[in-house]
Design an enzyme around this catalytic site. Sequence first.
Site, PDB file in Angstrom:
ATOM      1  N   GLU A  41       1.007  -1.192  -0.006  1.00  0.00           N
ATOM      2  CA  GLU A  41       0.006   0.009   0.003  1.00  0.00           C
ATOM      3  C   GLU A  41       0.990   1.275  -0.024  1.00  0.00           C
ATOM      4  O   GLU A  41       1.832   1.438   0.805  1.00  0.00           O
ATOM      5  CB  GLU A  41      -1.007   0.089   1.192  1.00  0.00           C
ATOM      6  CG  GLU A  41      -1.881   1.055   1.386  1.00  0.00           C
ATOM      7  CD  GLU A  41      -2.875   1.035   2.318  1.00  0.00           C
ATOM      8  OE1 GLU A  41      -3.927   1.754   2.338  1.00  0.00           O
ATOM      9  OE2 GLU A  41      -2.700   0.195   3.446  1.00  0.00           O
ATOM     10  N   LYS A 110      -9.530   3.131  -2.301  1.00  0.00           N
ATOM     11  CA  LYS A 110      -9.799   2.664  -1.187  1.00  0.00           C
ATOM     12  C   LYS A 110     -11.254   2.960  -0.369  1.00  0.00           C
ATOM     13  O   LYS A 110     -11.576   4.339  -0.394  1.00  0.00           O
ATOM     14  CB  LYS A 110      -8.698   2.885  -0.164  1.00  0.00           C
ATOM     15  CG  LYS A 110      -8.869   1.942   1.295  1.00  0.00           C
ATOM     16  CD  LYS A 110      -7.490   2.412   1.998  1.00  0.00           C
ATOM     17  CE  LYS A 110      -7.353   1.372   3.184  1.00  0.00           C
ATOM     18  NZ  LYS A 110      -6.311   1.616   3.977  1.00  0.00           N
ATOM     19  N   CYS A 144      -6.026  -3.092   1.817  1.00  0.00           N
ATOM     20  CA  CYS A 144      -5.550  -3.247   3.108  1.00  0.00           C
ATOM     21  C   CYS A 144      -6.973  -3.427   3.939  1.00  0.00           C
ATOM     22  O   CYS A 144      -7.564  -4.312   3.991  1.00  0.00           O
ATOM     23  CB  CYS A 144      -4.945  -1.955   3.824  1.00  0.00           C
ATOM     24  SG  CYS A 144      -4.300  -2.230   5.198  1.00  0.00           S
TER      25      CYS A 144
END
Length: 262
Positions: A41, A110, A144
């Site tokens: 990430e 995200k 994540c």
Amino acid sequence: MRTALLQSSGRPGSVVENLKVLDEAAGRAAAAGAGLLVTSELFLTGYALGDDITVLAEPADGDAADAIAETATRHGLALAYSYPERAADTVHNSVQLVSADGTRLANYRKTHLFGRFEREHFTPGDQPVVQAELNGLTVGLLLCYDIEFPENARAHALAGTDLLLVPTALMHPFQFVAESVVPVRAFENQMYIAYVNRVGQEGEWEFAGLSTLAGPDGVARTRAGRGEELVLADVDPALLAASRGNNPYLRDRRPGLYGSLG
């Protein structure tokens, strides 16, 4: 498709140096027969950068994207890299998939931001499932914290994702996510998951490593340790098809019972 996981924090704060690290890793991955390389990430810039993360943000078609497309083409493999994406007056925590011929195939923002740092510096995305076709596989993208919500992985399973790429910045003491949650997600959703972490200390955070490629049987095909490492494993469509044929989870769902979960 042989898939390479670049477990590295690169050189936080230097896009130029991180492009060099990525290029070197792409060369090694291609030499080992990989068709895809996945980074951690925010690999392009580093994670624990405070307000500098917005200074280093670039658009999805910016200079760094061009450099990475050239790297993919020169080494003949696809690349999935995570970066801070500037879009109009917002910044997203994003991952972009580039094909071996340099084509930008997919870009995911995200949707579930973790902690104060991310919520202060990023705008969450609003598209839960982003996919692309790559070497005969349907490849999906998350980042994540997203994988820790079972709804995200299930949405990808229902949309037909074969291989889910999850660049991450998993910190201590949450290593159980890499060790247990990710393999379970792969099993319960009948897919491969490539979970690629950062390592070492950055600011207040210590990243846990333990990058893994988990298969639809819940078994880790490869797992990195706690240091900088390039690990590889194969995604086998025949094994995936056989596993899906033998596992009834998706067939036995009763969506009519789940309305109250919304």
